[in-house]
Motif scaffolding. Sequence first.
Motif, PDB file in Angstrom:
ATOM      1  N   ILE A  56      12.972   9.800  71.587  1.00 46.52           N
ATOM      2  CA  ILE A  56      11.779   9.545  70.768  1.00 46.52           C
ATOM      3  C   ILE A  56      10.515   9.683  71.614  1.00 46.52           C
ATOM      4  O   ILE A  56       9.514  10.243  71.170  1.00 46.52           O
ATOM      5  CB  ILE A  56      11.892   8.165  70.074  1.00 46.52           C
ATOM      6  N   ALA A  57      10.569   9.211  72.861  1.00 44.26           N
ATOM      7  CA  ALA A  57       9.416   9.353  73.762  1.00 44.26           C
ATOM      8  C   ALA A  57       9.113  10.827  74.024  1.00 44.26           C
ATOM      9  O   ALA A  57       7.952  11.239  74.058  1.00 44.26           O
ATOM     10  CB  ALA A  57       9.676   8.618  75.075  1.00 44.26           C
ATOM     11  N   LYS A  58      10.159  11.631  74.179  1.00 45.98           N
ATOM     12  CA  LYS A  58       9.958  13.070  74.401  1.00 45.98           C
ATOM     13  C   LYS A  58       9.367  13.734  73.163  1.00 45.98           C
ATOM     14  O   LYS A  58       8.528  14.630  73.261  1.00 45.98           O
ATOM     15  CB  LYS A  58      11.282  13.738  74.792  1.00 45.98           C
ATOM     16  N   LYS A  59       9.809  13.270  71.996  1.00 44.28           N
ATOM     17  CA  LYS A  59       9.257  13.805  70.750  1.00 44.28           C
ATOM     18  C   LYS A  59       7.785  13.406  70.620  1.00 44.28           C
ATOM     19  O   LYS A  59       6.953  14.207  70.190  1.00 44.28           O
ATOM     20  CB  LYS A  59      10.060  13.293  69.548  1.00 44.28           C
ATOM     21  N   ALA A  60       7.458  12.185  71.030  1.00 41.94           N
ATOM     22  CA  ALA A  60       6.062  11.726  71.001  1.00 41.94           C
ATOM     23  C   ALA A  60       5.195  12.649  71.851  1.00 41.94           C
ATOM     24  O   ALA A  60       4.088  13.012  71.462  1.00 41.94           O
ATOM     25  CB  ALA A  60       5.964  10.291  71.513  1.00 41.94           C
ATOM     26  N   LYS A  61       5.742  13.054  73.010  1.00 41.88           N
ATOM     27  CA  LYS A  61       5.001  13.958  73.896  1.00 41.88           C
ATOM     28  C   LYS A  61       4.832  15.325  73.240  1.00 41.88           C
ATOM     29  O   LYS A  61       3.734  15.876  73.201  1.00 41.88           O
ATOM     30  CB  LYS A  61       5.728  14.103  75.232  1.00 41.88           C
ATOM     31  N   ALA A  62       5.915  15.841  72.693  1.00 39.59           N
ATOM     32  CA  ALA A  62       5.879  17.170  72.067  1.00 39.59           C
ATOM     33  C   ALA A  62       4.897  17.220  70.891  1.00 39.59           C
ATOM     34  O   ALA A  62       4.189  18.199  70.697  1.00 39.59           O
ATOM     35  CB  ALA A  62       7.280  17.570  71.605  1.00 39.59           C
ATOM     36  N   ASP A  63       4.862  16.123  70.133  1.00 40.82           N
ATOM     37  CA  ASP A  63       4.013  16.075  68.935  1.00 40.82           C
ATOM     38  C   ASP A  63       2.626  15.467  69.190  1.00 40.82           C
ATOM     39  O   ASP A  63       1.837  15.332  68.262  1.00 40.82           O
ATOM     40  CB  ASP A  63       4.705  15.250  67.832  1.00 40.82           C
ATOM     41  N   HIS A  64       2.364  15.076  70.431  1.00 42.38           N
ATOM     42  CA  HIS A  64       1.082  14.440  70.781  1.00 42.38           C
ATOM     43  C   HIS A  64       0.755  13.283  69.837  1.00 42.38           C
ATOM     44  O   HIS A  64      -0.352  13.147  69.327  1.00 42.38           O
ATOM     45  CB  HIS A  64      -0.059  15.465  70.785  1.00 42.38           C
TER      46      HIS A  64
END
Length: 100
Positions: A56-64
Amino acid sequence: MMKKRKIPMRKDIVSGEMAPKKELVRIVRDADGNVSIDETGKKSGRGAYISINVDIAKKAKADHVFEKAFSTQLDESFYDDLIAYIDHKQARKELFEDGK
């Protein structure tokens, strides 16, 4: 009989799912516009929550996600720190849950 304490619930900004506050990490933007990981959950400012889950943290980064939430620009390093912090929290959580 003990009174059952109300568990504060918060919404994970990435998945949109509700979860107990203690199972989430609070990210805060203070009055000066600085965004940081709120390890105590008590810093003043606008808060948003994210699950203790590296994916989820990586997705947060990808989606800003946090730029959108706080209407601000963030360095990539903020997300890298967040991913590292959540990775650490997740590892500890798994360690302690297994050690019951």
